[in-house]
Design an enzyme around this catalytic site. Structure first.
Site, PDB file in Angstrom:
ATOM      1  N   ASP A 118     -36.923 -12.914 -54.508  1.00 56.27           N
ATOM      2  CA  ASP A 118     -35.951 -12.393 -53.617  1.00 56.27           C
ATOM      3  C   ASP A 118     -35.889 -10.619 -53.872  1.00 56.27           C
ATOM      4  O   ASP A 118     -36.242 -10.274 -54.966  1.00 56.27           O
ATOM      5  CB  ASP A 118     -34.655 -12.759 -53.593  1.00 56.27           C
ATOM      6  CG  ASP A 118     -33.645 -12.175 -52.916  1.00 56.27           C
ATOM      7  OD1 ASP A 118     -33.948 -12.035 -51.550  1.00 56.27           O
ATOM      8  OD2 ASP A 118     -32.598 -11.916 -53.536  1.00 56.27           O
ATOM      9  N   ASP A 142     -33.036  -8.060 -52.632  1.00 55.52           N
ATOM     10  CA  ASP A 142     -31.665  -7.429 -52.995  1.00 55.52           C
ATOM     11  C   ASP A 142     -30.901  -8.505 -53.896  1.00 55.52           C
ATOM     12  O   ASP A 142     -30.927  -9.637 -53.542  1.00 55.52           O
ATOM     13  CB  ASP A 142     -30.710  -7.533 -51.644  1.00 55.52           C
ATOM     14  CG  ASP A 142     -31.520  -6.397 -50.696  1.00 55.52           C
ATOM     15  OD1 ASP A 142     -31.437  -5.360 -51.256  1.00 55.52           O
ATOM     16  OD2 ASP A 142     -31.830  -6.801 -49.464  1.00 55.52           O
TER      17      ASP A 142
END
Length: 209
Positions: free
Chosen positions: A29, A31
């Site tokens: 991922d 953020d």
């Protein structure tokens, strides 16, 4: 130190969940996992939508979702206003926004260690491609693949498993032989549903998971 601990956790996750002693690919991922950016995003969405969204609401309700979903959620509209989406995109590519985003502690070092070990790495994110590419370029980092929230494919977003299934297919590896590094409930659900092993980073959004 944190990079070494993360690398050890990634390898242990692969050994426990995969048919191989090391992951065939690591899917990050962006953020919260590689980018310390949630406050910058919260301010960006609050300004663009005019919605009252404090840090707690952002972490509880918005983290891990794509831009259109967040705009609908914050505005209460059935469809995301194109003007708001355009404003968000412009804000995400501004020098001020890039300056507000920093790498997470140990994240780039973990990425470098995996690249040195010839382990393919990808970013699987609900964020905008231009934003992700801009951050990686500014940090001098790179990955084999980016799956972004504004890409034409896959059509579905986290928590649907489609983004992780798509990334694994593009890298030509079985998702069961991948490890995902995630920090949000929606992202964790997406990776688990895809069959990936998951290293869940502890954040305010996942503290109670």
């Amino acid at each position: 130190m944190r990079a070494a601990a993360l690398l050890s956790t990634v390898m242990a996750c692969a050994a426990a969940n995969s048919r191989f002693p090391r992951p065939r690919a690591v899917l990050f991922d962006f953020d919260g996992s590689l980018a310390d950016s949630e406050e910058a995003h919260r301010l960006r969405f609050s300004a663009a939508t005019g919605a009252d969204c404090d840090a707690q609401r952002w972490m509880d309700e918005c983290v891990g979702h794509d831009s259109e979903w967040i705009v609908r959620h914050l505005t209460g509209a059935s469809e995301a206003d194109p003007a708001i989406l355009e404003d968000l995109e412009n804000r995400a590519s501004s020098p001020e926004f890039f300056a507000a985003v920093r790498p997470t502690p140990g994240g780039l070092e973990l990425l470098a260690a995996l690249r040195e070990a010839r382990t393919p790495c990808a970013v699987v994110s609900s964020g905008l491609r231009a934003y992700i590419e801009g951050c990686l370029a500014a940090w001098g980092a790179s990955v084999e693949l980016i799956v972004a929230g504004d890409d034409a494919e896959p059509a579905a977003h986290k928590p649907d498993p489609a983004p992780y299934l798509y990334a694994a297919a593009r890298l030509k590896v079985d998702p069961r032989d991948c490890v995902a590094v995630e920090d949000s409930p929606a992202g964790i659900a997406s990776a688990v549903a895809a069959g990936c092993g998951v290293v869940a980073l502890r954040t305010p959004a996942t503290a109670n998971e």
